[in-house]
Design an enzyme around this catalytic site. Structure first.
Site, PDB file in Angstrom:
ATOM      1  CG  ASP A  90      -0.054  -0.059   2.603  1.00 29.90           C
ATOM      2  OD1 ASP A  90       0.784  -0.788   2.572  1.00 29.90           O
ATOM      3  OD2 ASP A  90      -0.460   0.666   3.443  1.00 29.90           O
ATOM      4  CD  GLU A 125      -0.373   0.533   6.181  1.00 33.29           C
ATOM      5  OE1 GLU A 125      -1.336   0.441   6.082  1.00 33.29           O
ATOM      6  OE2 GLU A 125      -0.273   2.087   6.790  1.00 33.29           O
ATOM      7  CD  GLU A 152      -2.967   6.552   2.797  1.00 36.94           C
ATOM      8  OE1 GLU A 152      -3.499   5.660   3.433  1.00 36.94           O
ATOM      9  OE2 GLU A 152      -1.880   7.241   3.016  1.00 36.94           O
TER      10      GLU A 152
END
Length: 979
Positions: free
Chosen positions: A464, A470, A743
């Site tokens: 992502d 992450e 994002e």
């Protein structure tokens, strides 16, 4: 034969792969011909263990067939064997090709019981297994004879780099990659013949934590898959005299730590060159004081040969600028938000500490911004040994960055020497297969941003984001982007590998974790969400459609079925999904304050995706000839749709949710039909217009938004969305200087401030899914889905009334290069297409009659390669076989002729305000058309023969009409309805 050639022989998508364990590998090839309309009528494939084909072990003979992709090898197969392949074909011109150049493929272990080696790790009584320091392992050995060939088969619980006699065995990085380690672990095969010699030799290995036991997720969790690093290797040596020897990992190996003091995927790497042990990976090195290794109990049954494209350095960049910020930091600008690492050279006194800190953007004051990294440090530290020029790049980490803060480099306060620094771009080394360009430079930059976003987030798994703490394989992001991804790059091995991990990590009840490979309890026990778990169906179906690879459906069918059955068991109504946790329209701009979830009801989204996945499952069952399942899921599909309509659509065709995303999903998934579909499409169009041609969609609605508009008569509105450059829009970020996809639509706000630090990636590919629409609708390069893998191509450009003057898309399919390219001027339209041999294409050209259409200055009906020409509703449909074609026709049709095919204009003509606008531009038009309710094709045709409104004026008129209708609605305070 001259003019007919076989090229690009591949096995399992690769040219001359070594180390595969597929027992019935798929072979493909391409045809090149000097004649149009060439297609294969027969083929012959031979496979031999001899390069000269003295004896073929598999010979198809002449097979009457046009199949040239995904041909399954069904001959005998053995482990660790090199197979040679060649192909010849016959074509429709009664030509037979020469044999192709010889290609090859080589097997690894076809049975896990063939592993003789042991898993080894340093003796914990001599070395701390939890040490941050990277382990160095070594084994010295002597070869008594001349070497003919040698292969290394290796993997690790962790990450490894292998050397033989001081030289790296491969340029691959981050091996063995990231899989669902408890059930699947890749091993790699290397040809190391040239690295070995008769006499003394040595293997050296660096062993790091990596994804296996390093820091993963935002909770600082470690040891998720295991708590000890380990290494496994077999070196098979064949001697010139025909004998063989195997050198394996066992307790005779030695271990030590070295100069890599620590290395973490999120945090970076610390390297102290003073701790280097010269020659540690060579035969003569004295390892007397090194620790011994011990055997560790890890399984062999879960080992699989390398499936994914290897991760490599694929490009290098030089810094474009260095500057000192207002805070006094020395910062390099790479000119591109990239993913990878910095390599640098330095000459400095012993003990000099050089630190590089990596970040994506500058804040509004021009200072380097680390806030969005959260707990990730992205810091590389190097301590010099002080012995001349030293060169360094980190080994087991990667960073997401455009800017690099430099500290400690010699004389940097005067002028940092940029020639000593190189950015190395790292990602899965997928072959590039797509290009899109057009007349708008901002859209071209958007396409570049989409590609760079894909590169940065396809690092062995589809992540992502590549910068913060992450970097996980989020299922939702992957499924919304996969079709765009497969235009840009050859992604079949990438996704097939990841989908096998999805299947392995799927929960017992059929639910699908949010991220693959799974991190248990990542979200506090929640596990399965609509549009995220649907990666289980969407991704394998997309791979099948793009590559014609039925094996991906065979591999994943049980997983696909389990996901649909999981949904079916949720709640009290098996035809409605209105229970459980869902991300909804994630980051939708119509969300309530302080919420990440858009306004579209979650049960609306969940049920829509339930229908979508069930339809995919039904279609997959048909492909796999599971006809009982196909019948069952066809029935289920009908009931889900009926329930959806009852639950979410009023009797007059109004959706219960007035959001863009709700309308998009209803249209994109074919949940509405007939007059209701027209109503929903019109309402979507007005939702966009009333928002001044801005979107409000989040992760769920955005990928389908422009498709829903273009395919329902509102391509003009879709184009305005694409070309919108104020917030929120795709081009807003481009105008803000973005070089990857953000994002958030406003990751950087108009005033230069940031969205919150907690979730603000500047390299997050989901919204890049617009690329699919750009390829397929703007440039018009699409697939006729009556067949797979672009066997039948659909070329259908939509010109957008001059908003763009040209567009071009190219894609390398398994059959070869396809191109759709067009140019639009006030006077003429030109369309150039390229269709590979052994395929056919349907070309749909708007607003023209065949009598006005030429191909290379020849009437289209007489052009070579043209099979059929049809006029239909103002368009021309042309069926062609392979070749390069250039179509031209005058651009002078009256706009009303265009209106007859456009449901918007039927809406417009039912409005008195719209008629007033038309009358202003074309006095007397209302008399020619007559009352709307009596409009007939005859009157429209008559008007088209006497056009008073030109196509070149259409844009402005449509916008004026839109504004008039909106004003009329506001005045009357009621919703206008369509005839």
């Amino acid at each position: 034969m001259a003019g007919l050639h076989i090229t690009n022989l591949t096995c399992e998508y690769r040219e001359k792969p070594i180390g595969i364990d597929v027992k019935n590998p798929k072979l493909s090839w391409q045809l090149e011909s000097d004649r149009r309309a060439t297609f294969q009528t027969a083929y012959q494939v031979q496979v031999s263990i001899s390069k000269h084909f003295e004896n073929s072990i598999w010979d198809t003979g002449k097979v009457e067939s046009d199949q040239s992709i995904q041909l399954e090898y069904t001959g005998p197969i053995q482990s660790r064997t090199l197979y040679f392949t060649r192909v010849k074909v016959w074509d429709n011109y009664n030509r037979v090709s020469d044999w192709s150049e010889v290609s090859s493929w080589e097997t690894a272990f076809l049975d896990h019981n063939e592993w003789e080696a042991s898993w080894i790790t340093p003796d914990e009584t001599m070395m701390d297994p939890q040490s941050e320091e990277i382990f160095q392992l070594r084994k010295a050995f002597t070869l008594e004879k001349a070497v003919a060939s040698a292969r290394v088969y290796a993997t690790a619980a962790g990450l490894y780099e292998a050397y033989i006699n001081g030289k790296k065995v491969t340029e691959n990085l981050l091996t063995p990659g990231w899989t669902s380690y408890q059930t699947r672990l890749q091993y790699q095969t290397y040809d190391v013949t040239e690295l070995l010699s008769e006499g003394g030799n040595a293997v050296g290995v660096l062993l790091a934590d990596g994804w296996y036991k390093g820091n993963l997720g935002w909770s600082n969790k470690r040891n998720i898959f295991g708590d000890q690093r380990a290494f496994l290797m077999q070196l098979h040596v064949k001697y010139v005299d025909g004998s063989e020897e195997v050198i394996s990992t066992d307790p005779s190996w030695k271990a030590s730590t070295g100069p890599i003091v620590s290395s973490e995927l999120y945090h970076g790497e610390a390297y102290d060159a003073r701790l280097e042990q010269a020659g540690w990976n060579q035969f003569e090195f004295d390892d007397t004081n090194w620790a011994t290794c011990v055997v560790i109990s890890l399984p062999f049954s879960h080992l699989v040969a390398q499936e994914n494209w290897p991760t490599k350095v694929t490009e290098t960049l030089r810094p474009v600028e260095v500057f000192v910020t207002t805070s006094g930091d020395t910062v390099m600008d790479m000119g591109q938000n990239m993913v990878g690492r910095m390599r640098f050279q330095v000459e400095a006194p012993k003990g000099t500490v050089i630190t590089l800190e990596h970040a994506e953007v500058l804040d509004k004051d021009g200072n380097i911004y680390f806030g969005n990294l959260r707990k990730a440090k992205q810091c590389v530290t190097y301590v010099t040994k002080g012995e001349g020029v030293e060169t360094f790049a980190p080994h087991f980490t990667f960073q997401g960055f455009r800017y690099v803060k430099v500290q400690g480099y010699p004389n940097q306060e005067n002028s940092l020497d940029l020639s000593q620094f190189t950015g190395e771009v790292i990602h899965s080394d997928m072959p590039a297969t797509g290009e899109f360009t057009c007349s708008d430079p901002l859209v071209n930059q958007l396409q570049k941003n989409i590609v760079w976003g894909q590169r940065g987030n396809f690092v062995d798994v589809p992540t992502d984001c590549p910068q913060r703490d992450e970097r996980l394989g989020w299922t939702g992001d992957a499924q919304v982007f996969i079709r765009t991804a497969l235009y840009n790059y050859q992604g079949a091995p990438f996704f097939k590998k990841w989908l096998r991990d999805l299947k392995a990590d799927q929960l017992e009840d059929g639910g699908v974790p949010f991220v693959i490979p799974d991190l248990p309890n990542l979200m506090g026990g929640n596990s399965s969400s609509a549009a995220w778990g649907d990666a289980a169906t969407v991704c394998p179906w997309t791979v099948y459609m793009v590559y014609g690879d039925k094996s991906v459906l065979e591999d994943q069918y049980d997983s696909m079925k389990a996901w649909v059955e999981y949904i079916r068991k949720q709640g009290e109504n098996e035809f409605l999904w209105n229970t459980g946790f869902h991300f909804g329209d994630w980051l939708g701009l119509d969300a309530k304050e302080n919420s990440y979830v858009g306004a579209t009801p979650r049960d609306f989204i969940a049920t829509a995706f339930y229908f979508h996945s069930t339809r995919i499952l039904k279609n997959s069952a048909i492909v796999l000839e599971k006809y009982e399942d196909a019948a069952e899921y066809s029935s289920l599909l009908k009931k889900i749709k009926e329930t959806f309509v009852r639950e979410f659509i009023s009797p007059t065709g109004r959706l219960v949710s007035p959001t863009q995303t709700a309308h998009v999903l209803a249209l994109a998934f074919d949940l509405v039909e007939g007059e209701t579909r027209k109503r929903v499409a019109s309402d979507l169009n007005h939702l966009v217009i009333e928002n001044d041609y801005h979107l409000t969609t989040g992760f769920v609605g955005t990928p389908y938004l422009c498709f829903a508009l273009s395919e329902n008569g509102y391509h003009d509105t879709a184009m305005k969305l694409l070309l919108q450059d104020s917030y929120p829009s795709w081009l807003y970020s481009v105008k803000k200087g973005a070089t990857t996809i953000w994002e958030h639509w406003d990751s950087i706000k108009p005033d230069g401030s940031f969205w919150s630090d907690d979730m603000n990636s500047f390299n997050h590919y989901a919204y890049g899914a617009i690329g699919d629409w750009m390829y397929r609708r703007v440039a018009g390069l699409d697939m006729d889905e009556s067949d797979v893998a672009y066997k039948k191509i659909l070329i259908r450009p939509q010109f957008a009334g001059g908003k763009l003057t040209h567009a071009r898309a190219e894609h390398q399919s398994l059959y070869g290069k396809m191109v759709s390219s067009w140019e639009w001027t006030k006077d003429e339209i030109s369309v150039r297409v390229e269709i590979p041999a052994n395929t056919t294409a349907t070309i749909v050209l708007p607003n023209v009659h065949s009598e006005h259409l030429k191909e290379n200055n020849v009437e289209v009906v007489h052009a070579e390669g043209v099979v059929q020409v049809e006029n239909h509703d103002g368009d021309v449909r042309i069926e062609v076989r392979s070749g390069v074609y250039t179509f031209t026709y005058p651009n002078q049709m009256g706009s009303l002729d265009l209106f007859t095919k456009n449901s918007r204009v039927l809406d417009f003509l039912s409005s008195s305000k719209a008629m007033e606008v038309l009358e202003k531009h074309s006095p007397g038009i209302s008399e020619k058309i007559g009352p709307f309710s009596h409009m007939k094709s005859y009157t429209l045709t008559c008007f088209a023969k006497e056009p008073t409104i030109q196509l070149s004026d259409l844009d402005g008129i449509i916008q004026e009409i839109n504004e008039a209708i909106i004003a009329e609605k506001k005045e009357t305070n009621h919703e206008y309805s369509k005839a």
